[in-house]
Enzyme design. Structure first.
Site, PDB file in Angstrom:
ATOM      1  N   ARG A  29       0.841  -1.190   0.000  1.00 55.76           N
ATOM      2  CA  ARG A  29       0.000   0.000   0.000  1.00 55.76           C
ATOM      3  C   ARG A  29       0.878   1.241   0.000  1.00 55.76           C
ATOM      4  O   ARG A  29       1.995   1.213   0.501  1.00 55.76           O
ATOM      5  CB  ARG A  29      -0.823   0.056   1.276  1.00 55.76           C
ATOM      6  N   ASP A  71       0.033   5.319   1.311  1.00 60.76           N
ATOM      7  CA  ASP A  71      -1.021   6.127   1.931  1.00 60.76           C
ATOM      8  C   ASP A  71      -1.508   7.240   1.006  1.00 60.76           C
ATOM      9  O   ASP A  71      -0.855   7.569   0.022  1.00 60.76           O
ATOM     10  CB  ASP A  71      -0.483   6.792   3.208  1.00 60.76           C
ATOM     11  N   ARG A  97       7.791   7.336   7.245  1.00 61.68           N
ATOM     12  CA  ARG A  97       7.396   8.675   7.677  1.00 61.68           C
ATOM     13  C   ARG A  97       7.654   8.891   9.174  1.00 61.68           C
ATOM     14  O   ARG A  97       8.019   9.989   9.594  1.00 61.68           O
ATOM     15  CB  ARG A  97       5.932   8.929   7.317  1.00 61.68           C
TER      16      ARG A  97
END
Lengths: 245, 245
Positions: B50, B52, B197
């Site tokens: 994935r 975001d 992140r």
């Protein structure tokens, strides 16, 4: 009344251009709403000139009159929190009463970016012309030199313009290369409707070898609508700087 | 049935992330709609992982099975006209039956961009972290070196993850500078939810002098949620490459 000059940068992608329109979503709408809020009274702005939908600015200039007493440095600070991230105030300055963003402008500089690498590019699609073909810069610069001086640019003015005179003085018109990006810089005392994008389209035909420099010179001396041309894509165009006295 | 691998690039700004969600507007939705159309039958894709909402990809990999007989080069050509300009297919390749974009992946490389120049920037706001402060790269690289090797990264895994193991092997973690942009490159055999992140956020605290390298090392050995941290902004993150055998 105070007369304030703002230097503005914006990404044009999400707007229908600089100037207010009935359908909304323009840079002017956003700026007037912001300035009305910070000045505590209805504000109307004047811009150095329009930019079309999708066209960007690195140094657009606007001016407005207000009785509001917000100090110039505060306009900058408040802008960072109130304006959308794709519009920024770069500077704010108190000006003499007679200053006007449009009528006081002496010259403007535009930059147009053309990418020569082939294939789609999600990071550049709205920021340059994704031409995807090699260009002959020497030929393009030979043709661009013909623009220098005071000339009638009616051939490169799209219909829909409200300019009275179609004569403009071009001071600089030059292509340079930065990796896969071909960059066109043009400085003039003013520009006609779609003038830069129409010029870029024709100059790219020269760069692709589809048109000779002599043919471009003929176009330059044509009456309006004498030859077919589509303006180069809006996303490649940047209003770089507006010069005053 | 054919098994096809596509390499994809996208600007994440206008999407709610890679993976399909009830509210729509995901990269997966767009790609499945496109592939269903070109394959003439319902297509479901698997992505390497994935990303975001707002995160970009320079080299995401997806795979899908189909009975459709469109040749791989044609997928590329049709993609250019059917996909939105912010999503691109970079390559298409027929793979052995056992290939799977996610399960066959051996390692992935992410890049994170941080801009150190102060002030708003309409051209970069969704493409990097507009930090606007100087960073001590030497200190950040000293801390980043501590990430190398096989370690439990649970401290940098946001809640909401569905990973069973929180152990990952990091091969490379390095900051470099390109003008006003600080660039973090990290290569690992896999990443936890928000791991890059969260790491960037903590490493930036080191670069700002708000945290020492020793304190960062303590964080690295903490249990989940032991220290407060907000993930660095999504727009600075790029999935650069997915590596297979």
């Amino acid at each position: 009344m105070r007369n304030i000059k703002l230097e503005i940068a914006y990404l044009g992608t999400n707007y229908r251009g600089m100037q207010s329109q009935p359908c909304g979503s323009t840079i002017q709408d956003v700026l007037e709403e912001f300035l009305t809020q910070v000045c505590g009274e209805k504000v109307r702005i004047s811009a150095s000139g329009r930019t079309d939908a999708g066209v960007h600015a690195l140094g657009q200039v606007i001016s407005f009159k207000t009785n509001g007493n917000i100090p110039c440095p505060n306009i900058l600070r408040v802008a960072e929190s109130l304006l959308p991230a794709d519009i920024a105030v770069l500077s704010a300055k108190e000006m003499p009463e007679e200053f006007h963003a449009r009528f006081s402008a002496k010259s403007k500089e535009y930059t147009y970016k053309i990418n020569t690498l082939s294939g789609p590019n999600p990071f550049l699609y709205d920021r340059c012309w994704l031409l995807g073909e090699k260009l002959n810069l020497a030929k393009m610069n030979e043709a661009a030199k013909l623009l220098i001086g005071e000339k009638d640019f009616v051939a490169f003015c799209s219909t829909g313009s409200d300019s009275i005179s179609t004569i403009r003085r071009v001071y600089k018109a030059e292509f340079s290369q930065d990796g896969d990006m071909v960059i066109f810089d043009i400085l003039a005392n003013g520009f006609l409707y779609h003038m830069v994008r129409n010029l870029v389209w024709s100059l790219v035909q020269v760069g692709l070898g589809k048109r000779t420099v002599a043919e471009f010179q003929k176009e330059l001396n044509s009456p309006r609508n004498a030859f077919l041309s589509s303006p180069a894509p809006a996303g490649g165009l940047y209003l770089r700087q507006v010069n005053y006295e």
